[in-house]
Write a protein that holds these residues in place. Structure first.
Motif, mmCIF file in Angstrom:
data_model
loop_
_atom_site.group_PDB
_atom_site.id
_atom_site.type_symbol
_atom_site.label_atom_id
_atom_site.label_comp_id
_atom_site.label_asym_id
_atom_site.label_seq_id
_atom_site.Cartn_x
_atom_site.Cartn_y
_atom_site.Cartn_z
ATOM 1 N N MET A 102 0.998 -1.210 0.081
ATOM 2 C CA MET A 102 0.038 0.047 -0.143
ATOM 3 C C MET A 102 0.852 1.272 -0.079
ATOM 4 O O MET A 102 0.439 2.348 0.276
ATOM 5 N N LYS A 103 2.216 1.077 -0.521
ATOM 6 C CA LYS A 103 3.248 2.236 -0.486
ATOM 7 C C LYS A 103 2.717 3.348 -1.490
ATOM 8 O O LYS A 103 2.860 4.675 -1.225
ATOM 9 N N ASP A 104 1.701 3.104 -2.352
ATOM 10 C CA ASP A 104 1.116 4.089 -3.400
ATOM 11 C C ASP A 104 0.172 5.178 -2.510
ATOM 12 O O ASP A 104 -0.139 6.033 -2.847
ATOM 13 N N LYS A 105 -0.065 4.743 -1.455
ATOM 14 C CA LYS A 105 -1.200 5.628 -0.450
ATOM 15 C C LYS A 105 -0.362 6.455 0.373
ATOM 16 O O LYS A 105 -0.942 7.366 0.906
ATOM 17 N N ALA A 106 0.972 6.329 0.345
ATOM 18 C CA ALA A 106 1.705 7.476 1.299
ATOM 19 C C ALA A 106 2.717 8.118 0.688
ATOM 20 O O ALA A 106 3.485 7.403 -0.413
ATOM 21 N N GLU A 107 3.103 9.329 1.281
ATOM 22 C CA GLU A 107 4.267 9.943 0.914
ATOM 23 C C GLU A 107 4.923 10.173 2.173
ATOM 24 O O GLU A 107 4.523 10.528 3.298
ATOM 25 N N ARG A 108 6.309 9.907 2.082
ATOM 26 C CA ARG A 108 7.216 10.100 3.307
ATOM 27 C C ARG A 108 7.535 11.344 3.549
ATOM 28 O O ARG A 108 7.744 12.090 2.555
ATOM 29 N N CYS A 139 -8.104 9.466 2.660
ATOM 30 C CA CYS A 139 -9.461 9.983 2.782
ATOM 31 C C CYS A 139 -8.955 11.421 2.659
ATOM 32 O O CYS A 139 -7.895 11.797 2.520
ATOM 33 N N PRO A 140 -9.736 12.403 2.537
ATOM 34 C CA PRO A 140 -9.505 13.710 2.362
ATOM 35 C C PRO A 140 -8.573 14.340 3.538
ATOM 36 O O PRO A 140 -8.225 15.519 3.494
ATOM 37 N N VAL A 141 -8.738 13.795 4.944
ATOM 38 C CA VAL A 141 -7.898 14.470 5.882
ATOM 39 C C VAL A 141 -6.232 14.496 5.741
ATOM 40 O O VAL A 141 -5.666 15.375 6.050
ATOM 41 N N LEU A 142 -6.021 13.544 5.033
ATOM 42 C CA LEU A 142 -4.269 13.563 4.523
ATOM 43 C C LEU A 142 -3.485 13.524 5.837
ATOM 44 O O LEU A 142 -2.777 14.371 6.129
ATOM 45 N N CYS A 143 -3.639 12.543 6.535
ATOM 46 C CA CYS A 143 -3.036 12.505 7.973
ATOM 47 C C CYS A 143 -1.663 12.301 7.790
ATOM 48 O O CYS A 143 -1.313 11.604 6.896
ATOM 49 N N TYR A 144 -0.884 12.803 8.775
ATOM 50 C CA TYR A 144 0.683 12.500 8.783
ATOM 51 C C TYR A 144 0.797 11.505 10.083
ATOM 52 O O TYR A 144 0.463 11.854 10.967
ATOM 53 N N ILE A 145 1.340 10.279 9.627
ATOM 54 C CA ILE A 145 1.266 9.291 10.607
ATOM 55 C C ILE A 145 2.702 8.689 11.035
ATOM 56 O O ILE A 145 3.630 8.472 10.232
ATOM 57 N N ALA A 146 3.061 8.848 12.340
ATOM 58 C CA ALA A 146 4.209 8.740 12.823
ATOM 59 C C ALA A 146 4.358 7.026 12.972
ATOM 60 O O ALA A 146 3.433 6.475 13.013
ATOM 61 N N GLU A 147 5.434 6.685 12.935
ATOM 62 C CA GLU A 147 5.904 5.110 12.939
ATOM 63 C C GLU A 147 5.075 4.552 14.400
ATOM 64 O O GLU A 147 5.374 4.960 15.367
ATOM 65 N N ALA A 189 -2.280 2.555 9.636
ATOM 66 C CA ALA A 189 -1.266 3.050 10.498
ATOM 67 C C ALA A 189 0.019 2.844 9.727
ATOM 68 O O ALA A 189 0.272 2.519 8.691
ATOM 69 N N ASN A 190 1.099 3.468 10.251
ATOM 70 C CA ASN A 190 2.637 3.403 9.730
ATOM 71 C C ASN A 190 3.132 2.260 10.650
ATOM 72 O O ASN A 190 3.376 2.291 11.874
ATOM 73 N N HIS A 191 3.447 1.186 9.864
ATOM 74 C CA HIS A 191 4.144 0.142 10.214
ATOM 75 C C HIS A 191 5.479 -0.086 9.737
ATOM 76 O O HIS A 191 5.392 -0.472 8.316
ATOM 77 N N GLY A 192 6.604 0.409 10.232
ATOM 78 C CA GLY A 192 7.698 0.342 9.502
ATOM 79 C C GLY A 192 7.950 1.106 8.107
ATOM 80 O O GLY A 192 8.878 0.700 7.574
ATOM 81 N N GLY A 193 7.278 2.222 8.213
ATOM 82 C CA GLY A 193 7.451 3.131 7.117
ATOM 83 C C GLY A 193 6.468 2.857 5.926
ATOM 84 O O GLY A 193 6.328 3.547 4.837
ATOM 85 N N THR A 194 5.653 1.735 6.190
ATOM 86 C CA THR A 194 4.740 1.502 5.157
ATOM 87 C C THR A 194 3.186 1.747 5.755
ATOM 88 O O THR A 194 2.985 1.383 6.854
ATOM 89 N N LEU A 195 2.451 2.122 4.943
ATOM 90 C CA LEU A 195 1.094 2.380 5.348
ATOM 91 C C LEU A 195 0.244 1.096 5.229
ATOM 92 O O LEU A 195 0.192 0.366 4.219
ATOM 93 N N VAL A 196 -0.339 0.382 6.449
ATOM 94 C CA VAL A 196 -0.870 -0.543 6.542
ATOM 95 C C VAL A 196 -2.622 -0.628 6.667
ATOM 96 O O VAL A 196 -2.666 0.655 7.518
#
Length: 498
Positions: free
Chosen positions: A1-7, A17-25, A35-42
């Motif tokens: 699901m890395k296509d869903k995330a921008e580091r 979703c439109p909220v565009l959360c920044y999620i910590a490890e 959630a952020n699991h090892g730098g990957t959105l899961v």
């Protein structure tokens, strides 16, 4: 699901979703579903499939028998055939890409495709049916949770009060707190959790799908057998030989045995008992009292208050009078004294049996919660490059719509507006995003040939065997008659079923 995330630095950005959360490890987003699991959105919730209980050695049990939140491992009509739901599938947001799962399988020689998406629904709400005669509030009265308006009282139905809750106006058009409270209440109702709400100038009600309502702190037991007139018709033969008059107290239509056609046909003579209110047809009276939580949904605690003085030209000393509510939960027996005034007497056994028969014919009082939403153009784009063709396919019965595997009623007219009973869906089928909006599963099932014809994302089709892994959640089908792939759901042209 890395296509869903921008580091971003040590966080990743979720665009589910439109909220565009920044999620910590090690942390989850605002929706608690990514959630952020090892730098990957899961995705935290597992993808859910429906399958036969027998296929994985689980004994079939009734829905909710095991307690709150229990899934029913009931058998499918076509036992052993899995059906992929959109529960745990993820979304298509920002809606330019195909649905998360487009799955094929062969069903009785026909290649079928199911497209699954968790839709983000700003245009959604619930319709609530509360089985009770108790007054909860006037039609159009505002319904509130935590003081915030989340909906209103609708037109009553036979033996039930109706609520319309949620909708885009409450979610988005007012203050932030109203939208947040509305979204939270909808989420809990759809996930079959209890929600306490108040009605302006009315009652406090606790609503939970599949459970009895609690009104002003009292749990309801029975849904009325009928209005006062209908109750007279059903039980007139039980009363004609044991009472000279019966009055069935009801907020809408109070019934009087001797005036009613049932009493006439059974030879019950006029009694001289006179009822307050507005006379409709013989034996039927409107507005005998104000709405309330007493006898028959009125504000009556003493049933004699709805009676006028007896007619001295007709009534007689010793006249036997039974007064009863439409559920049989309240009853009283009187005999007229020498002044033609009703005197309370012990209820005779024959009449007691008739009152118990009323209660026996009342169904348990329950709350029903139906999720209602519109599948917008962006959601449909995850199914096909030409969204209007999906709408046409649904209306032509070439595509079957389900929510969490439960058959959805599709409203006529434009668009794809669906309504589904939440108790027929797997537990915890609903989520939310803090825009605010509900996240709900929706599936579109059709023949592979029809999917290609409507411009579907054919290159994304995957066989069911690739999707059904050990990481999915397996549940049994709650409604054994609801099979999204059953032949009767479709009107395929040229095969004798169109």
């Amino acid at each position: 699901m890395k296509d869903k995330a921008e580091r971003i630095a040590d966080k990743i950005r979720c665009d589910a979703c439109p909220v565009l959360c920044y999620i910590a490890e090690g942390r989850a987003g605002a929706c608690d579903r990514y959630a952020n699991h090892g730098g990957t959105l899961v995705r935290l919730d597992p993808l859910t499939i429906i399958e036969s209980a027998a296929s994985h050695g689980v004994k079939a049990v009734p829905f909710l028998k095991g307690g709150e939140g229990t899934d029913w491992d009931g058998d499918l009509v076509q036992g052993g055939r899995p059906f992929i739901t959109a529960v745990g599938a993820g979304t298509t947001y920002p809606d330019y890409k195909p649905a998360p799962f487009i799955v094929s399988q062969n069903v009785e020689g026909v290649d079928m495709v199911t497209v699954v998406t968790e839709g983000i629904f700003s245009y959604c709400g619930v319709k609530v049916k509360i089985d009770t005669d108790r007054f909860i509030g006037h039609e159009r009265a505002v319904v509130r949770v935590d003081g915030e308006p989340i909906g209103h009282v609708m037109t009553s139905e036979y033996g039930s009060k109706m609520l319309s809750l949620g909708g885009v106006e409450h979610l988005t058009s007012s203050g932030k707190k109203e939208g947040r409270v509305t979204c939270d209440a909808l989420l809990r109702l759809c996930n079959r959790e209890p929600v306490e709400m108040t009605v302006d100038d009315g009652a406090t009600v606790v609503v939970q799908a599949g459970r009895a309502p609690v009104i002003n702190g009292v749990e309801e037991k029975l849904m009325r057998v009928g209005c006062g007139s209908a109750t007279i018709g059903m039980f007139a033969t039980q009363w004609a030989q044991h009472a000279d008059e019966v009055v069935v107290v009801d907020d809408h239509i109070t019934g009087v045995l001797s005036e009613h056609q049932s009493g006439k046909l059974l030879g019950v003579p006029p009694s001289g008992i006179r009822v307050k209110g507005r006379r409709s047809t013989p034996g039927r009276y409107f507005q005998v009292a104000q709405p309330g939580t007493g006898w028959g949904g009125t504000d009556v605690e003493d049933p004699l208050t709805i009676l006028k003085d007896a007619d001295p030209e007709v009534a007689w000393e010793g006249l036997r009078l039974l007064m009863v509510s439409t559920t049989g939960e309240q009853s009283a027996y009187y005999e007229l004294d020498a002044d033609l005034r009703p005197e309370p007497k012990p209820l005779p056994d024959d009449l007691r049996a008739s009152v118990e028969l009323i209660a026996e014919n009342c169904e348990p009082s329950l709350c029903s919660v139906l999720f209602m939403a519109g599948a917008g153009g962006s959601l449909r784009a995850g199914v096909t490059k030409n969204p209007v063709k999906l709408t046409h396919s649904v209306k032509d019965s070439l595509t079957y719509v389900s929510c969490g595997g439960a058959g959805a009623y599709v409203w006529p007219g434009g668009g794809i507006t669906v309504m589904v009973d939440v108790t027929e869906m797997p537990s915890n089928s609903f989520g939310y995003v803090p825009t605010p909006a509900l996240v709900a599963p929706i599936e579109f099932t059709m023949r592979l040939t029809d999917y290609i014809a409507l411009g579907g994302h054919a290159g994304q089709v995957r066989p069911i065997e690739e999707v059904v892994t050990d990481k999915v959640r397996r549940v049994g089908q709650i409604d054994s008659q609801s099979d999204p792939m059953a032949r009767h759901n479709y009107r395929w042209p040229g095969d004798g079923h169109s």
